[in-house]
Design a protein around this motif. Structure first.
Motif, short mmCIF file in Angstrom:
data_model
loop_
_atom_site.label_atom_id
_atom_site.label_comp_id
_atom_site.label_asym_id
_atom_site.label_seq_id
_atom_site.Cartn_x
_atom_site.Cartn_y
_atom_site.Cartn_z
N LEU A 180 10.69 34.67 22.53
CA LEU A 180 9.99 33.67 21.65
C LEU A 180 10.34 33.95 20.09
CD1 LEU A 180 6.59 33.79 23.45
CD2 LEU A 180 8.04 32.11 23.59
N LEU A 181 10.58 35.10 19.83
CA LEU A 181 11.23 35.41 18.66
C LEU A 181 12.66 34.83 18.27
CD1 LEU A 181 9.85 38.97 18.04
CD2 LEU A 181 9.04 36.84 16.95
N ASP A 182 13.63 34.76 19.68
CA ASP A 182 14.64 34.15 19.29
C ASP A 182 14.30 32.71 19.28
OD1 ASP A 182 16.07 36.73 20.03
OD2 ASP A 182 16.03 36.14 22.44
N GLN A 183 13.50 32.05 19.96
CA GLN A 183 13.22 30.72 19.58
C GLN A 183 12.81 30.38 18.11
OE1 GLN A 183 10.54 29.06 22.39
NE2 GLN A 183 11.35 30.38 24.09
N ARG A 184 12.12 31.36 17.62
CA ARG A 184 11.71 31.04 16.26
C ARG A 184 12.75 31.30 15.29
NH1 ARG A 184 6.93 35.05 14.46
NH2 ARG A 184 5.75 33.50 15.29
N SER A 210 7.60 23.26 31.05
CA SER A 210 7.19 24.65 31.74
C SER A 210 7.12 25.51 30.81
CB SER A 210 8.25 24.71 33.09
OG SER A 210 7.76 25.56 33.96
N ALA A 211 8.19 26.64 30.96
CA ALA A 211 8.09 27.66 30.18
C ALA A 211 8.42 27.34 28.71
CB ALA A 211 8.99 28.91 30.70
N GLY A 212 9.31 26.29 28.58
CA GLY A 212 9.40 25.62 27.43
C GLY A 212 8.23 25.22 26.52
N SER A 213 7.40 24.60 27.56
CA SER A 213 6.08 24.31 27.02
C SER A 213 5.00 25.13 26.66
CB SER A 213 5.37 23.32 28.10
OG SER A 213 4.04 22.53 27.57
N VAL A 214 5.11 26.40 27.36
CA VAL A 214 4.30 27.64 27.16
C VAL A 214 4.59 28.05 25.72
CG1 VAL A 214 3.78 29.85 27.77
CG2 VAL A 214 4.13 28.10 29.52
N SER A 215 6.25 27.84 25.51
CA SER A 215 6.92 28.40 24.27
C SER A 215 6.23 27.67 23.11
CB SER A 215 8.20 28.48 24.51
OG SER A 215 8.85 29.29 25.34
N TRP A 218 2.87 28.73 22.15
CA TRP A 218 2.99 29.93 21.44
C TRP A 218 3.46 29.56 19.85
CZ3 TRP A 218 6.77 32.74 18.79
CH2 TRP A 218 6.65 34.10 18.60
N HIS A 219 4.42 28.68 19.70
CA HIS A 219 4.79 28.58 18.24
C HIS A 219 3.64 27.81 17.33
CE1 HIS A 219 8.76 29.69 18.87
NE2 HIS A 219 8.91 28.97 19.96
N LEU A 220 2.87 26.97 18.14
CA LEU A 220 1.56 26.29 17.51
C LEU A 220 0.57 27.11 17.53
CD1 LEU A 220 1.20 23.19 20.16
CD2 LEU A 220 1.74 23.02 17.86
N GLU A 223 1.29 32.55 13.36
CA GLU A 223 1.41 31.78 12.01
C GLU A 223 3.19 31.94 11.60
OE1 GLU A 223 -0.85 30.90 9.82
OE2 GLU A 223 -2.16 31.04 11.46
N GLY A 224 3.69 32.90 12.13
CA GLY A 224 5.40 33.02 11.79
C GLY A 224 5.97 31.68 12.26
N SER A 225 5.45 31.01 13.16
CA SER A 225 6.37 29.82 13.71
C SER A 225 5.94 28.49 12.87
CB SER A 225 6.04 29.69 15.23
OG SER A 225 6.72 30.57 15.62
N LYS A 226 4.72 28.51 12.34
CA LYS A 226 4.07 27.33 11.90
C LYS A 226 5.03 26.47 10.66
CE LYS A 226 -0.45 28.37 13.39
NZ LYS A 226 -2.03 28.62 13.17
N PRO A 227 5.85 27.23 10.12
CA PRO A 227 6.49 26.38 8.85
C PRO A 227 7.67 25.49 9.20
CG PRO A 227 6.44 28.82 8.22
CD PRO A 227 5.76 28.56 9.69
N TYR A 228 8.16 25.54 10.46
CA TYR A 228 9.32 25.16 11.18
C TYR A 228 9.19 23.70 11.72
CZ TYR A 228 10.60 30.14 9.90
OH TYR A 228 10.75 31.23 8.93
N TYR A 229 7.86 23.19 11.84
CA TYR A 229 7.86 21.94 12.89
C TYR A 229 6.95 21.34 12.42
CZ TYR A 229 4.07 24.67 14.93
OH TYR A 229 3.15 25.53 15.04
N HIS A 230 6.65 19.76 12.79
CA HIS A 230 5.73 19.13 12.47
C HIS A 230 5.01 18.33 13.28
CE1 HIS A 230 8.95 20.05 9.57
NE2 HIS A 230 8.05 20.08 8.64
N ARG A 231 5.47 18.12 14.58
CA ARG A 231 5.03 17.65 15.76
C ARG A 231 5.53 18.47 16.95
NH1 ARG A 231 8.26 12.26 13.28
NH2 ARG A 231 6.60 12.12 11.68
#
Length: 510
Positions: A180-184, A210-215, A218-220, A223-231
């Protein structure tokens, strides 16, 4: 962030198509892509340093800028995983992939490298043990929607998802949820570089199945992922598929004992990926599903139940839903071992919420194949997705909920509207040449119209934060749900009876 300056080095032909090289300058350095059939593609771009050696299980590091122009002509290696086909057969039908622990790469498709287009970042599924970004070619969506499409590879299996940080606290070579940190890190790369590909870093939609949706979930909530998306788009997966921290520690203890680790943590760096998987499978036998899952680590995630996390999600427009018969995929195919009898499913509910709740819910489902599919679908997919949608809608976020009822027509037709059947409807070239397993071999005009409608809704959401006309927002007072099929319909609260009985059942995977 730097805009791309298009440069045409030369043209030629490949696979009978005119191919033109396109060169851009981005924050990551100079890249060379190829224009084919009206879309510029940049494949296999490294976004992280190779996670090998002492970095095998550690947090990822950004890739240093390229000293020389990087020719992004071929997909990067997928993370080590079990191939679903023997290598000779895979090569014969053109689906063979290269696997390597040096797997942190991504792919970009764009109509033009100039402009300011919305961006779709799609995270592949596969139970955190299978898959690759190349299975989801973005040419069609980029062309059809005038958007930039990005897919990625990330660490899988016990290399990407393990509880070793619980065994060796303080050792920075082990981090929870490395995949998940890779994805971030890939999302951070998109923010810093996508303008050079004609994309708008302020209009990024993260999506996954699936696992991508679970991911995505996690990003939603982290806090560390929240700056990187808008929808966000969540297809068939929510936070319930995480381990709770106590279960992660139990698995860690089983791994340590069964693998004979003791204080010999260095062995974890010498085992091949295959040997690592086999040793873990022998060590953890009392288990359903895959061993390697993300877990609540007490740092990125601090909660006792998925519902507690859902209320912390970033308030963004959300498109979310499931397929009608998700669980048939796991009953009918031996890809992921899951206990599928009614007693086992009831036992999971009892673990979360006690005997009374388990008995109440079990009465909703017959003890036959159809009943077990409905029970498993509600337990693992639909009810957690409804709960996540409810939490976002209650906070005022625009939410759009769906259920896909269209049934597979190919070799998987006996599975109905099964898990992953949405993917060939969204991605024109998903998993070629296996599409016929879902779609059949005969032309089907009604299915093609359904696919076009779904793509139109998804692309409208990526562009404007809402689907196309005719799909109203989901609110907890009505729960209007789009039912996709050969004829679509908007239905209020279609799972009302089940939803009310499942109310309050909330827990992580066991």
């Amino acid at each position: 962030m730097q805009r791309g300056i298009e440069g045409r080095a030369d043209t030629g032909f490949r696979d009978g198509q005119m191919v033109e090289k396109v060169e851009i300058e981005a924050a990551c350095g100079r890249l060379v892509g190829q224009r084919r059939d009206g879309v510029v593609r940049f494949l296999g771009i490294p976004y992280g340093e190779a996670p090998v050696g002492e970095r095998r299980y550690a947090a990822p590091f950004p890739r240093a800028p390229f000293a020389e122009p990087f020719e992004a002509f071929e997909y990067g290696a997928a993370a080590p995983q079990r191939s679903l086909l023997p290598a000779p057969l895979a090569r014969l039908i053109g689906s063979h992939r290269h696997y390597s622990e040096d797997c942190l790469s991504l792919n970009v498709w764009t109509p033009e490298v100039t402009g300011n287009r919305p961006v779709l970042v799609f995270i592949h599924g596969g139970g955190f043990i299978l898959g690759a970004g190349e299975q989801y070619p973005g040419d069609d969506l980029a062309r059809r929607g005038d958007v930039v499409v990005v897919t990625m590879n990330y660490r899988l299996g016990l290399i990407g998802f393990n509880p070793f940080a619980e065994l060796f606290p303080g050792d920075e070579r082990f981090v929870a949820n490395a995949g998940l940190l890779d994805q971030r890190l890939a999302l951070r790369w998109v923010r810093d570089n996508v303008a050079a590909f004609g994309g708008d870093p302020d209009r990024v939609t993260i999506a996954g199945e699936s696992a991508g949706s679970v991911s995505v979930a996690w990003h939603l909530v982290t806090e560390g992922s929240k700056p990187y998306y808008h929808r966000a788009i969540m297809q068939s997966g929510a936070l319930n598929l995480f381990y709770g921290r106590e279960r992660a520690r139990e698995v860690a203890s089983l791994l340590a004992g069964g693998m004979g680790l003791g204080d010999d943590r260095e062995r974890l760096f010498t085992l091949t990926p295959r040997a690592l998987h086999e040793a873990a499978a022998e060590a953890v036998t009392d288990h359903t599903g895959v061993i390697s899952r993300p877990y609540v680590d007490g740092t990125e995630l601090v909660a006792e139940a998925p519902g507690d996390l859902a209320v912390t999600a970033k308030p963004v427009p959300l498109l979310i839903g499931t397929n009608r018969d998700e669980f048939s995929f796991f009953i009918g195919l031996p890809l992921l071992p899951i206990e599928a009898d009614k007693a086992a499913l009831s036992g999971m509910v009892e673990h979360f919420s006690g005997r009374a709740a388990a008995e109440r819910i079990a009465h909703l489902y017959e003890d036959d194949r159809k009943g077990r599919i409905a029970f498993g679908t509600d337990l693992i997919f639909r009810m957690p997705s409804i709960a996540f949608a409810d939490a976002e809608a209650a906070r005022g976020s625009p939410v759009y909920f769906y259920r896909l009822d269209w049934e597979a027509k190919g070799l998987l037709s006996r599975l109905g509207a099964t898990h992953s059947v949405d993917l060939p409807l969204i991605f024109e070239d998903f998993l070629k040449p296996f599409r016929s397993a879902y779609l059949g071999v005969l032309p089907d005009g009604r299915r093609q119209l359904l696919a076009e409608r779904m793509r139109r809704h998804w692309l409208s959401f990526v562009r404007d934060g809402r689907p196309d006309e005719g799909w109203p927002a989901y609110r907890t007072d009505q729960r209007l749900t789009m039912i996709f099929n050969e004829t679509d319909a908007v239905v209020p609260d279609p799972e009302a009876l089940q939803r009310m009985n499942w109310q309050g059942v909330d827990g992580f995977a066991i």
